[in-house]
Design an enzyme around this catalytic site. Structure first.
Site, mmCIF file in Angstrom:
data_model
loop_
_atom_site.group_PDB
_atom_site.id
_atom_site.type_symbol
_atom_site.label_atom_id
_atom_site.label_comp_id
_atom_site.label_asym_id
_atom_site.label_seq_id
_atom_site.Cartn_x
_atom_site.Cartn_y
_atom_site.Cartn_z
ATOM 1 N N GLU A 250 -104.346 -4.683 139.052
ATOM 2 C CA GLU A 250 -105.596 -3.916 139.711
ATOM 3 C C GLU A 250 -104.637 -3.176 140.927
ATOM 4 O O GLU A 250 -105.464 -3.141 141.899
ATOM 5 C CB GLU A 250 -106.680 -4.613 139.978
ATOM 6 C CG GLU A 250 -107.404 -5.126 138.773
ATOM 7 C CD GLU A 250 -108.744 -5.929 139.285
ATOM 8 O OE1 GLU A 250 -108.972 -6.446 140.198
ATOM 9 O OE2 GLU A 250 -109.603 -5.780 138.326
ATOM 10 N N ASP A 323 -113.073 -10.792 132.058
ATOM 11 C CA ASP A 323 -113.136 -10.891 133.378
ATOM 12 C C ASP A 323 -114.454 -11.749 133.654
ATOM 13 O O ASP A 323 -115.329 -10.923 133.932
ATOM 14 C CB ASP A 323 -113.235 -9.549 134.172
ATOM 15 C CG ASP A 323 -113.184 -9.708 135.865
ATOM 16 O OD1 ASP A 323 -112.851 -10.900 136.230
ATOM 17 O OD2 ASP A 323 -113.311 -8.707 136.326
ATOM 18 N N GLU A 351 -120.726 -12.857 140.195
ATOM 19 C CA GLU A 351 -120.207 -11.646 140.023
ATOM 20 C C GLU A 351 -121.142 -10.814 138.911
ATOM 21 O O GLU A 351 -121.569 -9.792 138.970
ATOM 22 C CB GLU A 351 -118.587 -11.178 139.884
ATOM 23 C CG GLU A 351 -118.430 -10.108 139.968
ATOM 24 C CD GLU A 351 -116.875 -9.642 139.865
ATOM 25 O OE1 GLU A 351 -116.081 -10.532 139.997
ATOM 26 O OE2 GLU A 351 -116.536 -8.355 139.600
HETATM 27 C C1 GCU Z 1 -112.391 -8.639 139.089
HETATM 28 C C2 GCU Z 1 -113.437 -8.485 140.275
HETATM 29 C C3 GCU Z 1 -112.311 -7.828 141.529
HETATM 30 C C4 GCU Z 1 -111.276 -8.999 141.792
HETATM 31 C C5 GCU Z 1 -110.526 -9.354 140.297
HETATM 32 C C6 GCU Z 1 -109.418 -10.456 140.428
HETATM 33 O O1 GCU Z 1 -111.881 -7.607 138.819
HETATM 34 O O2 GCU Z 1 -114.120 -7.337 140.371
HETATM 35 O O3 GCU Z 1 -113.063 -7.855 142.664
HETATM 36 O O4 GCU Z 1 -110.432 -8.688 142.825
HETATM 37 O O5 GCU Z 1 -111.751 -9.489 139.422
HETATM 38 O O6 GCU Z 1 -109.948 -11.496 140.200
HETATM 39 O O7 GCU Z 1 -108.492 -10.338 140.905
#
Ligand code: GCU
Length: 642
Positions: A250, A323, A351
């Site tokens: 990410e 996720d 979440e």
């Molecule tokens: C999910 C979540 C993010 C978080 C990521 C992670 O995608 O929405 O906010 O940073 O997981 O676990 O690194």
């Protein structure tokens, strides 16, 4: 007692406990003094003797409890085991279990039982739904909130022994000297409660903080920086636990930025922590925009690296490959690494489960993962046994979960979300406990032991996760949440020009023929990552469990389900039944008014109202949207979407 939930499950009798001469213990450490204080404030039974016994070292943090009518002897290899034993007898007392003739031996399932806080240095929390962060970075190190100690006590009472203080999307500033001094203060408060502090680290820290030319793990200057940083940290915090790392995921930096592997990155950090006994928890939650199925990426990246990690590295793997969805197949990486220790990452903060508004008891989700059989070593190769050292002798074992704790008075936003913190701790201590046992204990400790309350409320908790799956994403649907906040439905979300792997339409693939993500040979073939017979089982629409059918198949709308309904009808009935179950919870809760305090009764009642409206919202949004593809009528006996 405060009825605002601030006491959590630690609502021991307010009366005084036993007198000092009824507590037999040698030594004066802070840990022992905490144990003494808990007994003298709350224990109302026999004389208690606390004995450290080196021969019990193999119980690790565990303990034994033996008792007769007059006396209880708690023995442990380490003092922290004695404190855990004290919380054990207090729990028995509070849940009305006799404490005479006890003969108990407890040994934790995992060495490291760790909460991951996703807290940022500016006080916000990534996916935090209970107010701002508990850590007041601006006030530290001088001003110390009393809640730090209360937090440590709550964790110790359920055996949690480690915490990562900051977000996995880590700010490099976390490792600045001024912040480390603040961290030290927290570590000092937590230590007597047996809790070690860990930090999430940003892979680019050397470049950002020191201006090294890059953060390449094979660069000598970079290695030197980490080495010096480790020495600085351990000077302040001699029992510092180690690093948690999100790298090349990410958009976070990582070793791949320099053409290196996850192993190169993890090992560099492992080497600097090794002399101090620290560990690296390297996350397998890695994915980047790609034409291939996101669910396959962790396996593809990590399996080739098996055996290449230092022995103080452990791979931290989310329970599912996408996720933290309401339901996912388990992550196929579990069991696939044979030479590298693996640990589970759960998410306590909801979440994708209604955040702090929905009552969803997560122990059944945690258990579903832990009890999943991976078949990596034939039958009985459950994720619990792969991660707890039974099937893979490991130097260390660990289990983690993303915390739901914030500065709200009741800590977690929803009174029932406290149960998820509690359940994670209890399962990390003993993964064989059932969801039922844990709920039973928690309700009795938190509310009342009146059976008229305990039984129905427990039933509500035990069914609540499946209920949420039904009104959000039944039959293996996943990731059809609204973008960004992930609270409500947005199955129509199509982020054209953005990241397709963040678009709901990518995950459900609905079209005029059917719905669901084809992960079989005709699709992404993610099912091939599972050991036989699971690959075949998931891969064949006839044998795939129906609760995951849309996870691995693109299923025709007219497909006949096991109960004779078409897929479309089944989907409609599932959504509808989710809505009805939440309404049943509302009615059930209304009946509970006589048994508990006004404040918590009212607060839960109003949260259930929100949940009930949200369930209708989910059902209407999803059915009306999917109907544009199925073109089939909503069955006559379910409530019309409006
Ligand atoms: C999910 C979540 C993010 C978080 C990521 C992670 O995608 O929405 O906010 O940073 O997981 O676990 O690194």
């Amino acid at each position: 007692f405060a009825e605002d939930g601030s006491q959590l499950w630690l609502r021991f009798p307010a009366k005084n406990g036993i007198s000092a001469d009824q507590i037999i213990a040698k030594g004066n450490s802070t840990t022992l003094n905490i144990a003494r204080k808990e007994l003298s404030s709350h224990w109302q039974g026999q004389t208690v003797e606390l004995r450290t016994d080196k021969s019990l070292k193999n119980l690790k943090d565990g303990y034994t409890i033996k008792s007769n009518q007059n006396k209880i002897v708690i023995s442990a290899g380490k003092e922290i085991g004695l404190l855990y034993g004290v919380y054990h007898i207090l729990r028995l007392q509070q849940t009305n279990v006799s404490t005479v003739n006890l003969n108990i031996t407890e040994k934790p399932s995992y060495d490291v039982r760790i909460l991951n806080h996703w807290d940022n240095l500016d006080g916000t929390i990534e996916r935090g739904y209970a107010g701002h962060s508990l850590w007041k970075w601006e006030d530290l190190p001088n001003t110390i909130s009393p809640r730090y100690q209360e937090y440590a006590r709550a964790n110790a009472s359920i055996g949690i022994n480690s915490v990562v203080l900051n977000n996995v999307n880590a700010s490099p500033n976390m490792l600045r000297e001024d912040y480390l001094r603040k961290v030290k203060v927290l570590a000092d408060i937590f230590r007597p409660y047996g809790i070690k502090v860990y930090l999430s680290v940003n892979f680019s820290s050397p470049k950002v903080l020191r201006g090294t030319e890059n953060s390449d793990p094979l660069n000598k200057n970079v290695q030197k920086w980490w080495k010096e940083k480790a020495s600085e940290i351990y000077t302040l915090i001699p029992d510092f636990g180690g690093f948690l790392v999100k790298a090349n995921s990410e958009g976070q930096p990582g070793p791949q930025d320099y053409g290196r592997t996850h192993a190169d990155g993890a090992n560099m950090m492992a080497d600097v922590l090794k002399p101090y006994g620290g560990i690296v928890m390297w996350r397998a939650f890695v994915y980047s925009p790609s034409k291939d199925d996101r669910a396959k990426q962790a396996y593809l990246e990590f399996v080739p690296l098996d055996g290449k990690f230092r022995d103080n590295v452990i791979i931290q793997i989310k329970n599912g490959p996408v996720d933290f969805q309401p339901r996912e197949a388990f992550n196929p990486l579990f069991g696939a690494l044979r030479k590298t220790p693996e640990m589970v990452e759960f998410q306590i903060t909801q979440e994708y489960l209604g955040q702090a508004n929905h009552l969803v008891y997560l122990a059944p989700l945690f258990k579903e993962t832990l009890e999943s059989n991976t078949y990596s070593n034939g039958k009985g190769s459950t994720i619990a046994k792969i991660t707890d050292g039974t099937l893979r002798p490991a130097k260390m074992t660990a289990i983690s979960a993303v915390a739901n704790i914030g500065e709200d008075t009741n800590w977690t936003g929803h009174h029932f979300a406290q149960a998820n913190w509690y359940a994670f701790g209890r399962l990390a201590w003993n993964h064989e406990l059932t969801s039922d046992q844990i709920a039973d204990e928690w309700i009795k400790m938190t509310f009342t032991d009146n059976e008229k309350f305990v039984n129905p409320v427990k039933e509500m908790m035990l069914t609540s996760r499946e209920t949420a799956v039904d009104y959000m994403m039944p039959l293996g649907l996943h990731h059809i949440f609204a973008g960004g906040h992930h609270y409500g439905p947005e199955p129509w979300g199509d982020y054209k020009g953005g990241r397709p792997d963040w678009s709901p339409v990518y995950y459900h693939q609905a079209d005029k023929n059917g719905v669901g993500f084809d992960r079989t040979k005709t699709g992404s073939n993610a099912v091939s990552q599972y050991f036989p017979p699971l690959n075949e089982m998931y891969g064949n629409i006839e044998t795939c469990p129906e609760n995951l059918i849309l996870w691995s198949h693109h299923v025709p709308w007219q497909y006949k389900m096991k109960d004779g309904k078409t897929l479309w009808e089944e989907l409609c009935y599932k959504y509808d039944s989710g809505v009805h179950k939440v309404r049943d919870y509302q009615k059930l809760w209304d009946q509970m008014e006589p048994y508990i305090d006004r404040q918590r009764f009212d607060e839960v009642q109003s949260k259930l109202k929100i949940q009930s409206k949200d369930a209708v919202w989910w059902k209407d949004a999803c059915l009306l949207y999917f109907q544009t593809f199925s073109k089939m009528p909503i069955p006559y006996d379910i409530e019309r979407p409006v």
